[in-house]
Design a protein around this motif. Sequence first.
Motif, PDB file in Angstrom:
ATOM      1  N   GLN A 160       2.899   9.766   8.020  1.00 29.54           N
ATOM      2  CA  GLN A 160       3.694   8.654   7.517  1.00 29.54           C
ATOM      3  C   GLN A 160       3.352   7.405   8.319  1.00 29.54           C
ATOM      4  O   GLN A 160       3.141   7.494   9.525  1.00 29.54           O
ATOM      5  N   ARG A 161       3.320   6.271   7.662  1.00 32.17           N
ATOM      6  CA  ARG A 161       3.037   5.058   8.406  1.00 32.17           C
ATOM      7  C   ARG A 161       4.323   4.596   9.088  1.00 32.17           C
ATOM      8  O   ARG A 161       5.390   4.679   8.494  1.00 32.17           O
ATOM      9  N   ILE A 162       4.176   4.118  10.303  1.00 30.05           N
ATOM     10  CA  ILE A 162       5.360   3.635  11.007  1.00 30.05           C
ATOM     11  C   ILE A 162       5.478   2.144  10.727  1.00 30.05           C
ATOM     12  O   ILE A 162       4.553   1.376  11.005  1.00 30.05           O
ATOM     13  N   LEU A 163       6.588   1.764  10.158  1.00 24.19           N
ATOM     14  CA  LEU A 163       6.761   0.361   9.785  1.00 24.19           C
ATOM     15  C   LEU A 163       6.922  -0.492  11.039  1.00 24.19           C
ATOM     16  O   LEU A 163       7.395  -0.015  12.075  1.00 24.19           O
ATOM     17  N   THR A 164       6.547  -1.739  10.922  1.00 22.08           N
ATOM     18  CA  THR A 164       6.724  -2.631  12.056  1.00 22.08           C
ATOM     19  C   THR A 164       8.182  -3.067  12.087  1.00 22.08           C
ATOM     20  O   THR A 164       8.909  -2.956  11.098  1.00 22.08           O
ATOM     21  N   LEU A 165       8.574  -3.574  13.243  1.00 21.26           N
ATOM     22  CA  LEU A 165       9.959  -4.005  13.402  1.00 21.26           C
ATOM     23  C   LEU A 165      10.285  -5.096  12.386  1.00 21.26           C
ATOM     24  O   LEU A 165      11.377  -5.133  11.815  1.00 21.26           O
ATOM     25  N   GLU A 166       9.313  -5.949  12.148  1.00 22.49           N
ATOM     26  CA  GLU A 166       9.552  -7.040  11.211  1.00 22.49           C
ATOM     27  C   GLU A 166       9.811  -6.492   9.808  1.00 22.49           C
ATOM     28  O   GLU A 166      10.755  -6.895   9.128  1.00 22.49           O
ATOM     29  N   GLU A 167       8.985  -5.517   9.415  1.00 22.42           N
ATOM     30  CA  GLU A 167       9.177  -4.908   8.098  1.00 22.42           C
ATOM     31  C   GLU A 167      10.548  -4.243   8.009  1.00 22.42           C
ATOM     32  O   GLU A 167      11.248  -4.368   7.003  1.00 22.42           O
ATOM     33  N   LEU A 168      10.907  -3.556   9.096  1.00 22.81           N
ATOM     34  CA  LEU A 168      12.190  -2.863   9.091  1.00 22.81           C
ATOM     35  C   LEU A 168      13.352  -3.847   8.994  1.00 22.81           C
ATOM     36  O   LEU A 168      14.345  -3.604   8.314  1.00 22.81           O
ATOM     37  N   SER A 169      13.198  -4.992   9.678  1.00 24.31           N
ATOM     38  CA  SER A 169      14.276  -5.983   9.695  1.00 24.31           C
ATOM     39  C   SER A 169      14.501  -6.590   8.316  1.00 24.31           C
ATOM     40  O   SER A 169      15.599  -7.033   8.013  1.00 24.31           O
ATOM     41  N   LYS A 170      13.451  -6.633   7.539  1.00 23.25           N
ATOM     42  CA  LYS A 170      13.559  -7.308   6.249  1.00 23.25           C
ATOM     43  C   LYS A 170      14.068  -6.384   5.148  1.00 23.25           C
ATOM     44  O   LYS A 170      14.295  -6.828   4.028  1.00 23.25           O
ATOM     45  N   GLN A 171      14.234  -5.090   5.483  1.00 23.31           N
ATOM     46  CA  GLN A 171      14.741  -4.178   4.455  1.00 23.31           C
ATOM     47  C   GLN A 171      16.223  -4.440   4.225  1.00 23.31           C
ATOM     48  O   GLN A 171      16.956  -4.776   5.159  1.00 23.31           O
TER      49      GLN A 171
END
Length: 825
Positions: A592-603
């Motif tokens: 699984q790809r680990i999302l970046t913090l930025e990606e996670l924050s925008k969810q």
Amino acid sequence: MGKKGKKEHETPCKETFEPVPVEGRTPATVVLLLSSPEEDILAKACEAIHTFAEKGDENKVSVLGLGALQPLCQLIAHKNKLVRRNAFMALGIMATNSDVKSALKKIDVIPSIIDKLSLEEDIVVHEFATLCLASLSVDFFCKVQIFDNKGLPPVIQLLSSPDPDVKKNSLEIIFNLVQDYQSRLAVHELGGIPPLLELLKSDFPVIQHLALKTLQNLTTDKDTRNTFRQQQGFEKLMDILSSTDFRDLHAEALQVVSNCLSDSESFKLIHSAGGLMRLMEFVLHPNMPEIQSRAVKCIARVAQSSENGKLLHEQNVEKVLVELLSVADVSVKTATCQAVSAMSFHLASKDRFRDLGGIPAVVQMLNNESLALREAATQALSNLTYSNQLNAFSSISVGSSSAVYEAEGHKILVQELFGSCPRTVANSAATLGNLAGQEVIRCGILSHRAIQALVDTLKSTYTEVLVNATQCLAVLACDTEARAELQSAGGLQPLVNLLRSYDKEVLHNACMAISACAIDEPTAVEMCKYGALEMLQEINQSVNRKSSFSKLAMISLLNSNLSVKYSLTDHLASTDIISNGFYDAGKVRGGQRILTLEELSKQPVNQHRPIIVVNRATEETVHVPEERQSNPSETDTSSKGDRRTPRKKKEDDKQKDETQPESPTEKPWKMMDDVSLQLLVKEAKEFILPLNDEQEQYAALARLVSEAMGGAVEAKKLHEFPWVLHLSELKFQLQSNVVPIGLISKGIYCHRALLFKCLADCIGMSCTLVRGEYNRAWNEVLLFSRNPSSNGRSSQSCRYIVDLMHQPGNLLTANTPAAVQYQTI
Ligand SMILES: *[C@@H]1O[C@H](CO)[C@@H](O)[C@H](O)[C@H]1NC(C)=O
Ligand SMILES: *[C@@H]1O[C@H](CO)[C@@H](O)[C@H](O)[C@H]1NC(C)=O
Ligand SMILES: *[C@@H]1O[C@H](CO)[C@@H](O)[C@H](O)[C@H]1NC(C)=O
Ligand SMILES: *[C@@H]1O[C@H](CO)[C@@H](O)[C@H](O)[C@H]1NC(C)=O
Ligand SMILES: *[C@@H]1O[C@H](CO)[C@@H](O)[C@H](O)[C@H]1NC(C)=O
Ligand SMILES: CC(=O)N[C@H]1CO[C@H](CO)[C@@H](O)[C@@H]1O
């Protein structure tokens, strides 16, 4: 056929014929006569065609056009001996023409030709039947047909015919057949070696040459070589090599010797008969470069066995080879480099080559225009500078490396990397890798832009180039500047791409180079950007592809990205120091790809566990939104215990946020500063570091963490502890799934363990962070207990699990029931 001491054109004596009575008729009429019922006419017609065809290719083609082939092929099986003989003479001569040959292939004539090779037949039939087969046997399908129709046994028998033409033709057939493996074995099994050896004594050079060429092919097989030895083959070759009358045969004879020398038995035999001395005489023979280079090749062959290599060393063959390096002929030089390569297998020989000054001579050849010579020279250098694991720091290879360096070989070798011959490039890369073990030389190599050159080789399609280039890169990359240069030269992406290779060696070496480069965070980050981690995870899932090398590469990359490391491995060592930006996104399954913090924050806010982020606010922080900044005086007073005040305030402020929503697309994304965490760090520094007992420090830190996260919770009442609700509220207030750890005032095992690790790392204490089943997490600390009985000299270390939940500050000895209970649900 030329014969020694005889005239060139002399042919063996034949019966003479009656004058041809069909003379004067046109070829067309003669061809018609081939269908005559009278044996006398048939014999004469065949003879006339033979005579006519012998005059040239045009005649052969014209007789072919008149349809002579079909009747001739039948007449060779005629019951009348004379008709048979004459038909063979005509067919044999015709078959030397290529058009006739093509036509013959379409007629199934080979079985009936073979049929007439028996010893009862006339010698003339033998001569022309073998001539026919010799012409046809250059063709692959005819060869197969001859073999399948059992043509080899009679042809081998005819090697002993009294007629030299029959011998020569039979030899030619055999030579053509032994180009294929099955015939090579068959000739040996059918007893072909003794008659072939016998033919070496022939008066006719053409027969001797053919016999030698055939033996050259046959002696590539080990069993054949044994027979060759038993039949005194060597003695016969030595006779040839010792005679100046047979100079023209020496090159081919040496080639057979060279084949045989791969067996150590053969070498002993040759050596005991003074053969090595004879070889050396050839080696040193001036003005005969071809013989010289063949003799040197024999020596290279001998050196391939370690036993023989020792013998050569005892004879000081290295000295001769070093002398040969200055011979003018390119082929001699090339062969000599090959022999040096082979002999370098022996450490003592390497040493001697260096002491005799062989290395600068080889380095000089790197400048030569001959590709073959450059290839051989780079191979020799790579072997001379190679040291196996056991001798990694042997003075021999170090000395050889220095000698190459002093001769400025490293400079030219870097240039060779740009070359077009893959073997030369591979050898050069391998040599540079060998040299780079020494720091001074490594700097020298790097100063000649070796990294730039290697980046190109990483895109090669040749396995050996990739293997040796990545190997070299792994050595060079232990230098900080080399790593930076590799990055700026765009080398990281092609390097990472090699992780797709299915070649084990390429993969291993690429992993080694990646591990070396991952020491720097920026290079590690860039390699991750190109998908290195995902590819390594994929490799980790494959039983065939994963190895200790891929594991090392993965660990090296993860060590520069602890968030990902914790997600993937559930473990941070005490040497893994958490810093700003660390986030715990929970366990991630392999692949699984680990999302970046930025990606996670925008969810958008969801129902899942929050992502916990560590981000201490720093004094210099300017961009903290005003509403979120805590009042320093307020926090000072509340710092010791209740830190809820600033958060309460935040909850109120949140309303303001919602009236003036920030648009995430307009401003660049930025992590929220965690002032509460900063305060906890300050507190830990002030109150915990001064404690002088290590155990007490850990206990105090545990109590601090527990207090910050809601205090002690009885195990039985854990379900009443409202941490789930608290976290949901936080997510809702922040309108984000990402929650700064300092904001959590009700946390359980995983949150407390992360905070403990984070604070310990900040203030220089040491602990691990481990995640078990169901997201439970804990910290392990190592304490040294002095043993009073031995005056405090010996200390024993003991591992403890820190209780942050039930009796905060309690240290549970690892692996005891109490510890295990804390770690499991
Ligand atoms: C057989 O020997 C000849 C030289 O005489 C060589 O050119 C040829 O490649 C050899 N064939 C095989 C199949 O080894
Ligand atoms: C290459 O080797 C040949 C043979 O020894 C020599 O004649 C020639 O000068 C060499 N070329 C260079 C550039 O050294
Ligand atoms: C050296 O070169 C030979 C080719 O001549 C090769 O077979 C051998 O494996 C090489 N390596 C060493 C360490 O000698
Ligand atoms: C590698 O694979 C093994 C077993 O498949 C797994 O237990 C391990 O966690 C994996 N390592 C990483 C870092 O993904
Ligand atoms: C760590 O990995 C994550 C996910 O791949 C990435 O977003 C982040 O930039 C990496 N950080 C560092 C410091 O390598
Ligand atoms: C000198 C050296 O190490 N050469 C290696 C280059 O790569 C090939 C693999 O393709 C190895 O077999 C060689 O030993």
